[in-house]
Design an enzyme around this catalytic site. Structure first.
Site, PDB file in Angstrom:
ATOM      1  N   LYS A  61      -2.954 -12.610   1.276  1.00 54.48           N
ATOM      2  CA  LYS A  61      -2.541 -12.191   3.059  1.00 54.48           C
ATOM      3  C   LYS A  61      -3.153 -13.750   3.384  1.00 54.48           C
ATOM      4  O   LYS A  61      -2.786 -14.912   4.512  1.00 54.48           O
ATOM      5  CB  LYS A  61      -3.780 -11.459   2.867  1.00 54.48           C
TER       6      LYS A  61
ATOM      7  N   ASP B  24     -14.348  -6.526  -1.939  1.00 54.42           N
ATOM      8  CA  ASP B  24     -13.287  -6.749  -2.238  1.00 54.42           C
ATOM      9  C   ASP B  24     -12.604  -7.232  -0.601  1.00 54.42           C
ATOM     10  O   ASP B  24     -12.457  -6.505   0.287  1.00 54.42           O
ATOM     11  CB  ASP B  24     -12.128  -5.477  -2.025  1.00 54.42           C
TER      12      ASP B  24
ATOM     13  N   TRP C 156      -7.639   1.675   0.063  1.00 52.34           N
ATOM     14  CA  TRP C 156      -7.826   0.653  -1.607  1.00 52.34           C
ATOM     15  C   TRP C 156      -9.059   1.200  -1.941  1.00 52.34           C
ATOM     16  O   TRP C 156      -9.679   0.791  -3.528  1.00 52.34           O
ATOM     17  CB  TRP C 156      -8.097  -1.139  -0.634  1.00 52.34           C
TER      18      TRP C 156
END
Ligand code: PMP
Length: 360
Positions: A196, A172, A102
């Site tokens: 999540k 992030d 990511w």
């Protein structure tokens, strides 16, 4: 009805009491005779839902009034682009730590807008580690320093918050937001897809410090909807109302359970149970370096790779679901987000023991 032990990496387990509350309010919320999905996002009730969710998030993370909170769409992936679009110009440089799949995507997007200094990368080591604290140098000229606090795919996590001096951190936090305490003042911006640790897919939480926001570009070239300034001022367009409502319920539940301190402690216990099994002997092998292990996504292999499929099959017979490792890593990944109860981690540890006894 049988609920399973849900180790999905995302979209992931939601707290059962939250689902039950949503169910109970699905046909009629607060005596309005309709669901939250069936009324204006400018209604008093929805405004209160939005407001309360932000109040709870502030409380849980200890965010002062210098932070703005936005509930945006487009996933964390949109933030890979929106952050540099709003802050970088061709002559500006941002620092990025490349610790996983990511982060790498975030770097690709940032390069479209300005200069990127990648000051650490563990790509050549299959992203098995994050940098040790103090081993990278921060350039005070950078617009921001971006890092991924938890790397969902490989299963690594920063055990510390990078020190960037005067340079604002951009984080992030998609896969560990609200699982541990943070030091808000070091951040210019934090973003996380909700699916999540905080709610259902479809809403992205963006937290921005006002003085950082004020440094964002005021360029007419940035489409209105992609400017942070647009969203910081007010609810600009129709938000994902049901998702924000669900996030609010999750945040309420997190507060009731004891807040971030409670979940931080619980995360250590849950992950500890699984790592203990991994480290018992050579039957299981941790997939990443010990000092970089994630408390959210525990990744491991079976020393005898041929047994991995059987492990996953037998686990699912025991209602231990969502354990298959990411296709780029293989093996097993147990995601232990806030909504995964201790009992699920215990059930998995027990299963790992009996599987070893049978096949070891
Ligand atoms: N960052 C991290 C750390 C992630 O785990 C993910 C999704 N798994 C993303 C970004 C991308 O999020 P989204 O699918 O919401 O765009």
């Amino acid at each position: 009805m049988t609920r399973v032990h849900n180790f999905s990496a995302g979209p992931a387990a939601l707290p059962q009491p939250v689902l039950e509350k949503a169910q109970s309010q699905l046909l009629d919320i607060a005596g309005t005779g309709r669901s939250i999905m069936e009324m204006s996002h400018r209604s008093a009730l929805y405004s209160e839902v939005d407001h309360q969710a932000k109040v709870r998030l502030r409380d849980l993370l200890g965010l002062g009034s210098e932070f703005e909170i936005m509930f945006l769409q487009g996933g964390a992936s949109s933030q890979f682009m929106m952050l540099p679009m709003n802050f970088l110009e061709e002559e500006h440089t941002a620092g990025y730590l490349d610790t996983g799949r990511w982060s790498a995507k975030a770097i690709t997007e940032a390069r479209r807008f300005g200069q990127v200094d990648v000051l650490f990368s563990s790509e050549d080591d299959a992203y098995r580690r994050v940098p040790e604290a103090g081993t990278f140098e921060v350039d005070p000229q950078w617009t921001y320093l971006h890092y991924t606090s938890n790397n969902t795919v490989a299963g690594t996590q920063f055990p510390y918050e990078p020190h960037a001096g005067e340079v604002p951190l951009a984080c992030d936090a998609s896969s560990d937001l609200l699982s541990r305490a943070i030091t808000p003042d070091t951040y210019g911006l934090i973003y996380a897809g909700a699916q999540k640790n905080v709610g259902p897919a479809g809403v992205t939480i963006v937290i921005i410090r006002r003085d950082f926001l004020e440094r964002s570009r005021v360029s007419g070239e940035i489409p209105t909807i992609l400017r942070y300034r647009t969203h910081a001022e007010k609810i600009f367009n129709t938000p994902p109302v049901f998702n924000v409502y669900m996030v609010g319920l999750v945040l309420e539940w997190l507060q009731e359970q004891g807040g971030v301190a409670h979940f931080e402690e619980l995360s250590h216990r849950k992950a500890g149970l699984i790592y203990e099994e991994i480290d018992r002997d050579g039957f299981y092998e941790g997939a990443v370096e010990a000092g970089s292990r994630s408390l959210m996504n525990v990744t491991f292999r079976l020393a005898d790779r041929a047994l991995e499929e059987r492990f996953l099959e037998e686990a699912s017979e025991e209602k231990l679901m969502g354990l298959k490792g990411h296709r780029s890593v293989g093996g097993v990944r147990a995601s232990l987000y806030n909504a995964v109860p201790l009992a699920s981690a215990e059930a998995l540890a027990q299963f790992m023991r009996s599987f070893r006894e049978q096949y070891g």
